[in-house]
Scaffold this motif. Structure first.
Motif, short mmCIF file in Angstrom:
data_model
loop_
_atom_site.label_atom_id
_atom_site.label_comp_id
_atom_site.label_asym_id
_atom_site.label_seq_id
_atom_site.Cartn_x
_atom_site.Cartn_y
_atom_site.Cartn_z
N VAL A 1 0.93 -1.10 0.11
CA VAL A 1 -0.04 0.03 -0.09
C VAL A 1 0.92 1.46 -0.04
O VAL A 1 1.72 1.39 0.84
CB VAL A 1 -0.77 0.15 1.20
N GLU A 2 0.81 2.18 -1.04
CA GLU A 2 1.44 3.34 -0.89
C GLU A 2 0.48 4.43 -0.89
O GLU A 2 -0.47 4.72 -1.50
CB GLU A 2 2.02 3.51 -2.36
N VAL A 3 0.84 5.38 0.34
CA VAL A 3 0.28 6.69 0.55
C VAL A 3 0.61 7.66 -0.40
O VAL A 3 1.58 8.15 -0.72
CB VAL A 3 0.53 7.19 1.99
N LEU A 4 -0.48 8.12 -1.19
CA LEU A 4 -0.27 9.19 -2.30
C LEU A 4 -0.53 10.44 -1.81
O LEU A 4 0.36 11.44 -2.32
CB LEU A 4 -1.31 8.97 -3.60
N LEU A 5 -1.36 10.83 -0.88
CA LEU A 5 -1.55 12.08 -0.26
C LEU A 5 -2.47 12.00 0.88
O LEU A 5 -3.17 11.07 1.02
CB LEU A 5 -2.35 13.05 -1.56
N THR A 6 -2.08 13.04 1.69
CA THR A 6 -2.94 13.27 2.70
C THR A 6 -3.08 14.93 3.07
O THR A 6 -2.29 15.53 2.88
CB THR A 6 -2.40 12.82 4.28
N GLU A 7 -4.44 15.43 2.88
CA GLU A 7 -4.78 16.84 3.08
C GLU A 7 -5.99 17.08 3.54
O GLU A 7 -6.85 16.36 3.65
CB GLU A 7 -4.46 17.21 1.44
N GLU A 8 -5.92 18.39 3.91
CA GLU A 8 -7.32 18.94 4.30
C GLU A 8 -7.87 19.75 3.07
O GLU A 8 -7.28 20.52 2.55
CB GLU A 8 -7.03 20.11 5.60
N THR A 9 -9.12 19.48 2.81
CA THR A 9 -9.64 20.20 1.47
C THR A 9 -11.17 20.23 1.50
O THR A 9 -11.75 19.58 2.42
CB THR A 9 -9.11 19.20 0.17
N THR A 10 -11.71 20.66 0.40
CA THR A 10 -13.11 20.86 0.40
C THR A 10 -13.67 19.36 0.01
O THR A 10 -13.30 18.74 -0.88
CB THR A 10 -13.68 21.87 -0.56
N VAL B 1 -17.95 22.39 3.18
CA VAL B 1 -17.27 22.13 4.63
C VAL B 1 -15.89 21.54 4.23
O VAL B 1 -15.78 21.07 2.93
CB VAL B 1 -18.04 21.16 5.41
N THR B 2 -14.83 21.69 4.98
CA THR B 2 -13.70 21.12 4.69
C THR B 2 -13.45 19.65 5.50
O THR B 2 -14.08 19.41 6.61
CB THR B 2 -12.35 21.76 5.22
N GLY B 3 -12.71 18.66 5.11
CA GLY B 3 -12.34 17.46 5.80
C GLY B 3 -10.94 17.10 5.13
O GLY B 3 -10.34 17.85 4.77
N ILE B 4 -10.93 15.94 5.77
CA ILE B 4 -9.68 15.08 5.43
C ILE B 4 -9.78 13.95 4.43
O ILE B 4 -10.54 13.14 4.20
CB ILE B 4 -9.03 14.42 6.73
N ARG B 5 -8.83 14.35 3.42
CA ARG B 5 -8.80 13.19 2.49
C ARG B 5 -7.28 12.46 2.41
O ARG B 5 -6.42 13.26 2.46
CB ARG B 5 -8.76 13.79 0.98
N LYS C 1 -13.57 16.92 9.36
CA LYS C 1 -12.75 17.89 9.93
C LYS C 1 -12.91 17.75 11.56
O LYS C 1 -11.74 17.65 12.33
CB LYS C 1 -12.75 19.34 9.56
N GLU C 2 -13.93 17.57 12.00
CA GLU C 2 -14.24 17.21 13.45
C GLU C 2 -13.50 16.03 13.94
O GLU C 2 -12.93 15.98 15.26
CB GLU C 2 -15.71 17.25 13.71
N LEU C 3 -13.63 15.09 13.08
CA LEU C 3 -12.96 13.70 13.64
C LEU C 3 -11.36 13.80 13.47
O LEU C 3 -10.50 13.21 14.41
CB LEU C 3 -13.37 12.57 12.79
N ALA C 4 -10.90 14.66 12.40
CA ALA C 4 -9.42 14.93 12.54
C ALA C 4 -8.96 15.50 13.61
O ALA C 4 -7.60 15.42 13.85
CB ALA C 4 -8.98 15.53 11.12
N GLU C 5 -9.64 16.21 14.21
CA GLU C 5 -9.19 17.07 15.50
C GLU C 5 -9.12 16.22 16.34
O GLU C 5 -8.07 16.51 17.32
CB GLU C 5 -10.37 18.22 15.81
N GLN C 6 -9.54 14.90 16.59
CA GLN C 6 -9.47 14.18 17.85
C GLN C 6 -8.38 13.11 17.22
O GLN C 6 -7.91 12.55 18.29
CB GLN C 6 -10.74 13.52 17.94
N ALA C 7 -7.99 13.06 16.01
CA ALA C 7 -7.22 11.90 15.56
C ALA C 7 -6.31 12.60 14.46
O ALA C 7 -6.37 12.45 13.43
CB ALA C 7 -7.93 11.01 14.76
N PRO C 8 -5.57 13.57 15.02
CA PRO C 8 -4.61 14.38 14.13
C PRO C 8 -3.61 13.86 12.99
O PRO C 8 -3.30 14.33 11.90
CB PRO C 8 -3.86 15.38 14.94
N GLN C 9 -3.35 12.48 13.29
CA GLN C 9 -2.40 11.81 12.47
C GLN C 9 -2.86 11.31 11.19
O GLN C 9 -2.51 10.43 10.45
CB GLN C 9 -1.70 10.55 13.39
N LEU C 10 -4.33 11.57 10.99
CA LEU C 10 -4.79 11.27 9.74
C LEU C 10 -4.31 11.91 8.58
O LEU C 10 -4.11 11.76 7.71
CB LEU C 10 -6.33 11.42 9.78
#
Length: 255
Positions: free
Chosen positions: A102-111, A126-130, A152-161
């Motif tokens: 498995v290769e991680v291609l991107l992690t970002e906060e976006t619309t 709204v913004t979220g994590i992709r 985004k709310e979940l990512a605030e609890q789990a920032p390593q996303l």
């Protein structure tokens, strides 16, 4: 009827109200849901707004429409609500066949796209994590391009996303450890189409190429959407799309 004090669109307010009635058992599997005409009158909204509310509930997996009859609460409710899902359920969200990579291609906060926002019960823009990953089989051949969305709310609890070094295989356990929420039920839709230029490049496909696109919404035990996966598979790849248990009739449930 709640007041719109937080900018939530009216159709989301209507859908959330009906959804809460379903979760609490006020509306049970098989019960009729108010029609567009009734919602239009009770909520003092235009007919398209009422239609959007029912569309959102269908997309989230809480209701189904029957031609010429109306809209009804589904028997196989997200999160296991309803007696047809009395036993505990698990969801297989594995990353491809054994021996693959498995290769991680991107992690970002976006619309967040509107159809994903609908699944999360949020309004547009709204913004979220992709997180996007490329899954290869044991021969190193690309077999799946998967994009996972989180709020985004979940990512605030789990920032390593947002950490690309975070192993994709460990994401679900990490989210559960950080939030106490776990995927217990899934609902998917699939569609065949032609691959985009970007997908052709990632999956090493010729132009044109047919692909299968799967949308999988994962719900937690309370029926709230936890993750939205968009996966693209080459035409020659065989993938188990229904690893989570299907609905059982009450007579079949011996627990």
């Amino acid at each position: 009827m709640p007041d719109n004090t937080d900018g939530t669109p009216k159709y989301h307010q209507i859908a959330n109200s009906i959804r809460q009635q379903i979760i609490t058992g006020e509306l049970k599997p098989g019960d009729s849901v108010p029609s567009e005409r009734r919602l239009e009158k009770d909520w003092n909204v235009a007919r398209p707004t009422a239609a959007d509310a029912l569309r959102l509930l269908r997309h989230q997996g809480y209701v189904e429409s029957r031609h010429g009859s109306g809209t009804y609460v589904r028997a196989d409710l997200p999160g296991g609500h309803g007696r047809r899902f009395a036993r505990s359920r698990t969801v297989d969200v594995s990353f491809g066949p054994g021996g693959g990579s498995v290769e991680v291609l991107l992690t970002e906060e976006t619309t967040v796209p509107s159809h994903v926002a609908d699944a999360f019960g949020q309004h547009a823009d709204v913004t979220g994590i992709r997180r996007q990953v490329l899954i290869n089989d044991e021969n190193g051949t690309p077999s799946e391009l998967r994009t996972s969305w989180f709020t985004k709310e979940l990512a605030e609890q789990a920032p390593q996303l947002l950490d690309p070094a975070k192993s994709p295989e460990s994401i679900d356990d990490y989210v559960t450890a950080q939030t106490g929420r776990k995927a217990t039920y899934g609902r998917d839709q699939v569609s065949a189409r032609l691959a985009t230029a970007a997908e052709q490049k990632r999956l090493h496909l010729p132009n044109p190429s047919a692909v299968l696109e799967q949308h999988l919404i994962l719900f937690d035990a309370t029926g709230n959407a936890l993750r939205f996966d968009e996966s693209v598979f080459p035409a020659e790849v065989w993938k188990l799309l229904y690893p989570y248990p299907l609905a059982e009739s009450p007579s079949e449930d011996r627990s």
